[in-house]
Design an enzyme around this catalytic site. Structure first.
Site, PDB file in Angstrom:
ATOM      1  N   GLU A   1      47.650  -3.932-114.611  1.00  0.00           N
ATOM      2  CA  GLU A   1      48.807  -3.564-113.781  1.00  0.00           C
ATOM      3  C   GLU A   1      49.976  -3.104-114.639  1.00  0.00           C
ATOM      4  O   GLU A   1      50.683  -2.157-114.295  1.00  0.00           O
ATOM      5  CB  GLU A   1      49.213  -4.757-112.903  1.00  0.00           C
ATOM      6  CG  GLU A   1      48.164  -5.042-111.821  1.00  0.00           C
ATOM      7  CD  GLU A   1      48.438  -6.317-111.059  1.00  0.00           C
ATOM      8  OE1 GLU A   1      48.585  -7.379-111.700  1.00  0.00           O
ATOM      9  OE2 GLU A   1      48.506  -6.282-109.820  1.00  0.00           O
TER      10      GLU A   1
ATOM     11  N   GLY B   1      46.988  -8.586-114.594  1.00  0.00           N
ATOM     12  CA  GLY B   1      48.348  -8.110-114.849  1.00  0.00           C
ATOM     13  C   GLY B   1      48.421  -7.157-116.040  1.00  0.00           C
ATOM     14  O   GLY B   1      49.338  -6.334-116.120  1.00  0.00           O
TER      15      GLY B   1
END
Ligand code: CO8
Length: 296
Positions: free
Chosen positions: A150, A147
């Site tokens: 991301e 993440g």
């Protein structure tokens, strides 16, 4: 001395944290962000000669800035505050020298089941980052994993410190990227490298990320934040209105066909002719002076 908006949602932790010396290096001209509640997991400042850059630093060092729900909720709030601040023309998101963010919080996810994830729309709030209209630069030192990678890819520009490492190691945890990793990484670096990273969990270095087009520039670790702020300040010195249009148009390249994208671009190009800033920009050029944009 830079004033830092910081604090806590949990009163006990608040006092403890406020007594700690700030790991945030004072920024020249930095000021407190005028949001309501202070934050537990972030430090937020405005900086630059015109206070036109909002800097958000992720501060959860004990977990290498793992993106727990609380942190992401605060990030959404901080972004909204900076988005609504007319002085701010660009935003920088950064972490520590060791970690930009080591991913979603694995301990928080460990015991969840499908029903809980689906029913609660688990981590859906992450989308907030990609809906901000002001340009966002990710200044990545250290780990940008899962993440964390991301999150960086939700930003508009990625600058990396030379020791940064990017990866999507979800496969090693028995899952897959869930915040756009399979989509944005593939668009950024192409199918072969994206597949390799996502299927093996292997990380790439800052230099490899630069070569692959994931990041636009690499800097010595200590110089990264200043460079990101300088870029943000440069962006903020242009018309904020027109910058938002430019961002919208570039993003169309990722979301539509070429034909649709060029139509969007043309519509936005024509729309700039409805702004005072387009008139001022071209008039200033003809009059051989610097444009004075008013964001109108
Ligand atoms: N979550 C929770 N805690 C973490 C995380 C994490 N992602 N990463 C590190 N930590 C914690 C460790 O547990 C450790 O805590 P403790 O001291 O209490 O044990 C502390 O941070 C320090 O970590 P390490 O001791 O492991 O530090 P090292 O320097 O040895 O290693 C690494 C650093 C390589 C970064 C290692 O910590 C690591 O591999 N971390 C996990 C990386 C990872 O797998 N990330 C992907 C997570 S899954 C994900 O991001 C899915 C996103 C989906 C989003 C969906 C939105 C809709």
């Amino acid at each position: 001395m830079a004033a830092v908006l910081r604090g806590v949602l949990r009163p006990g932790a608040a006092r403890r944290r406020l007594l700690l010396p700030s790991p945030l290096r004072p920024l020249p001209g930095a000021r407190c962000c005028s949001a309501g509640a202070p934050f537990q997991y972030l430090a937020v400042q405005k900086t630059g000669a015109r206070q036109s850059v909002g800097v958000i630093r992720l501060e959860r060092p004990q977990a290498l800035n793992a993106l727990c729900e609380g942190l992401m909720k605060e990030l959404g709030q901080a972004l909204e505050t900076l988005e609504n601040d007319p002085q701010v023309g660009a935003i920088v998101i950064t972490g520590s020298q060791k970690a930009f963010a080591a991913g979603a919080d694995i301990k928080e996810m460990q015991n969840k089941n499908f029903q809980e994830c689906y029913s609660s729309n688990f981590l859906a709030g992450w989308d907030k980052v990609s809906t901000v209209r002001k340009p966002i630069i990710a200044a990545v030192n250290g780990y940008a994993l899962g993440g964390g990678c991301e999150l960086a890819m939700m930003c508009d520009i990625i600058y990396a410190g030379e020791k940064a490492q990017f990866g999507q190691p979800e496969i090693l945890l028995g899952t897959i990227p869930g915040a756009g990793g399979t989509q944005r990484l593939t668009r950024a670096v192409g199918k072969s490298l994206a597949m390799e990273m996502i299927l093996t969990g292997d990380r790439i270095s800052a230099t490899e990320a630069k070569e692959a087009g994931l990041v636009s520039k690499v800097f010595p670790v200590e110089k990264l934040l200043d460079a990101a702020i300088a870029c943000a300040e440069k962006i903020a010195s242009n018309s904020k209105l027109v910058a938002a249009m430019a961002k919208e148009s570039v993003n169309a390249a990722f979301e539509t066909t070429l034909a649709e994208g060029t139509k969007t671009e043309k519509r936005l190009f024509y729309a700039t002719f409805a702004t005072d800033d387009r008139k001022e920009g071209m008039t200033a050029f003809v009059e051989k002076r610097k444009a004075n944009f008013t964001d109108s």
